[in-house]
Design an enzyme around this catalytic site. Structure first.
Site, PDB file in Angstrom:
ATOM      1  N   SER A 271      43.405 -15.109  34.009  1.00 43.40           N
ATOM      2  CA  SER A 271      44.389 -16.184  34.087  1.00 43.40           C
ATOM      3  C   SER A 271      44.310 -16.938  35.403  1.00 43.40           C
ATOM      4  CB  SER A 271      45.780 -15.588  33.938  1.00 43.40           C
ATOM      5  OG  SER A 271      45.954 -14.589  34.920  1.00 43.40           O
ATOM      6  N   CYS A 272      43.548 -16.444  36.377  1.00 44.91           N
ATOM      7  CA  CYS A 272      43.562 -17.104  37.687  1.00 44.91           C
ATOM      8  C   CYS A 272      42.223 -17.688  38.127  1.00 44.91           C
ATOM      9  CB  CYS A 272      44.071 -16.135  38.746  1.00 44.91           C
ATOM     10  SG  CYS A 272      45.826 -15.823  38.574  1.00 44.91           S
ATOM     11  N   PHE A 273      41.207 -16.834  38.270  1.00 44.95           N
ATOM     12  CA  PHE A 273      39.947 -17.326  38.860  1.00 44.95           C
ATOM     13  C   PHE A 273      39.430 -18.601  38.172  1.00 44.95           C
ATOM     14  CE2 PHE A 273      38.084 -13.253  41.035  1.00 44.95           C
ATOM     15  CZ  PHE A 273      39.184 -13.208  41.866  1.00 44.95           C
ATOM     16  N   ASP A 276      41.855 -21.606  38.662  1.00 47.31           N
ATOM     17  CA  ASP A 276      42.063 -21.929  40.082  1.00 47.31           C
ATOM     18  C   ASP A 276      40.805 -22.545  40.691  1.00 47.31           C
ATOM     19  OD1 ASP A 276      44.637 -21.075  39.936  1.00 47.31           O
ATOM     20  OD2 ASP A 276      44.351 -19.193  41.023  1.00 47.31           O
TER      21      ASP A 276
END
Ligand code: NAD
Length: 444
Positions: A271-273, A276
């Site tokens: 959900s982030c790398f 982002d």
């Protein structure tokens, strides 16, 4: 703190934070716009899988330290509000700040009638300049109040890892804190001092923009480290008597490097790398700056999962009507989160090639069913998943899969061939007993 703390956004970050603050004795109210989610949470049902979280929520609902609500009016009873709403990426890869915009407006509207000073703390990951130019402005416009006088603003990025979110929230290794002014920063530091007391980690106080930048640079650096070792893994495979795990171990002995995030595998997802890095690159481009190292890390990561499919194809000649078992769907162990998981890329590619896909995951089957429906057979156990298959790909390194032995694969599979995408098995033990491919192992 007598008054309650409010947290806007009850996803992985906000819910974990709410449960942990309540556990530490803080009266905490979680706000969300999703009524179904709120109804479940109020009954003590979690909407996400995260070790220890459900028990903490149930305990603190009973103690009265934790409650959930839709209405931002609850801000009147609180003097700190944390923003933990989602910041996905748009189709053009830039950051989607819609949830942040709506939350900031809602906070501003409530602050209009509030007499006391209020601290707003941004915990969502936002591109540099967002807190100052957007959140502060929206709160000021909607409240008619002045930042640094009537309300304070901090940007306090969250670094928790899904799968160990509770532990990370309870014992953070540092607190990065951007502040609109000294009063706001000191109020937040004092708040955390009470929460963490003798375990208070190092606090690093900066400008709002620096805190926003640190969060992105942190994720970009970790993702780059993984892509770096993954590209060296390819070279090891062509270099007899090398093994990327041993190379990484030697490399990690250098204190300037550290052994973390040097495990070769099928790449990063989650959900982030991915979102982002995309948002960060788009932000950099908007400033006319290229970040070629980060672009390269993303490029390496795009092809990394497909490597497993190519290996399967190489071994089976053709994947049409071959049965492929996927062990692991979540983007990492101990979570049910499949957002941009490597498993999705692999399964989609296998389906494109005409393969039958069987899959198993200890926590992420429900979320995966939403994506694949009956295109994939979802098994109830690892053993059932590999039954009758021509190849098994280890996609997520759940502990449960580490207990499987070569015999389990030999007995259950039609053609025992394991692609160890996370290097969870002992290469010699497996290759002596069956067809085995582990990432980054050079042939003798
Ligand atoms: P999420 O998508 O799981 O949850 C977001 C929640 O916010 C949802 O429940 C949604 O209904 C709610 N929401 C949306 N608009 C709202 C509004 N106006 N008011 C109140 N609630 C609203 O997101 P997440 O994974 O918890 O991530 C939150 C932020 O933290 C993101 O910026 C993310 O990049 C960052 N972050 C996430 C992680 C992680 O591991 N998930 C780690 C560190 C930082």
């Amino acid at each position: 703190m007598d008054r309650s703390v409010t947290i806007a956004g009850m996803g992985y970050v906000g819910l974990t934070m709410a449960a942990c603050l309540a556990e530490r004795g803080v009266k905490t109210v979680g706000i969300d716009v999703d009524r179904n989610r709120l109804a479940l949470l109020s009954k003590g049902e979690t909407t996400i899988y995260e070790p220890h979280l459900k028990d903490m929520i149930r305990k603190n609902l009973v103690s009265g330290n934790l409650s959930f609500i839709e209405d931002y009016k609850v801000l009147q009873e609180s003097n700190v509000t944390f923003i933990t709403v989602g910041t996905p990426s748009k189709t053009d890869d830039s950051i989607d700040l819609e949830q942040v915009r709506i939350a900031s407006e809602s906070i501003g509207k409530e602050l209009k009638t509030k007499r006391d000073y209020h601290l707003v703390v941004v915990r969502s990951t936002v591109v540099p300049g967002t807190s100052e130019n957007m959140i502060k402005e929206l709160i000021s416009q909607n409240s008619g109040k002045t930042c640094s006088k009537d309300f304070g603003l901090c940007m306090n990025p969250e670094f928790l890892r899904e799968g160990s979110a509770v532990q990370d929230m309870m014992k953070p290794d540092r607190i990065i804190m951007g502040e609109s002014d000294k009063k706001a920063g000191s109020m937040l530091e004092e708040f955390y001092n009470k929460i963490y007391s003798t375990h208070m980690p190092k606090v690093f106080r900066t400008s709002l923009e620096t805190a926003e930048m640190i969060k992105y640079v942190n994720n970009a650096f970790l993702a780059t480290k993984i892509s770096f070792i993954n590209s060296i893994a390819h070279l090891c495979e062509r270099t007899p008597r090398t093994d990327i795990n041993i190379v990484a171990e030697g490399l990690g002995l250098d204190p300037r490097i550290s052994p973390s995030f040097l495990r070769a595998g099928l790449g990063w997802g989650g959900s982030c790398f991915p979102k982002d890095l995309r948002s960060f690159l788009t932000f950099a481009q908007s400033q006319n700056i290229e970040l070629p190292v980060i672009s390269a890390a993303m490029k390496v990561n795009d092809i990394q999962p497909i490597l497993a499919v190519e290996k399967a194809k190489e071994f089976l000649n053709d994947l049409k009507e071959k049965c492929i078992a996927i062990l692991g769907l979540a983007f990492k162990p101990n979570t049910d989160d499949v957002r941009e998981a490597v498993s999705l890329k692999i399964i989609n590619k296998l389906l494109d090639e005409g393969a039958y896909v069987r899959a198993y995951d200890p926590a992420a089957i429900e979320n995966s069913k939403k994506m694949f429906g009956d295109q994939v057979f979802f098994a109830k156990s690892a053993q059932e998943c590999i039954k009758g298959s021509d190849c098994c790909i280890i996609v997520t390194e759940w502990d449960e899969f580490k207990t499987l032995h070569p015999d389990d694969f030999r007995k259950n599979m039609r053609r025992p061939f394991v692609i160890d995408g996370r290097r969870i098995y002992e290469p010699k033990e497996f290759s002596d007993n069956m067809e085995y491919y582990g990432i980054g192992i050079g042939k003798d």
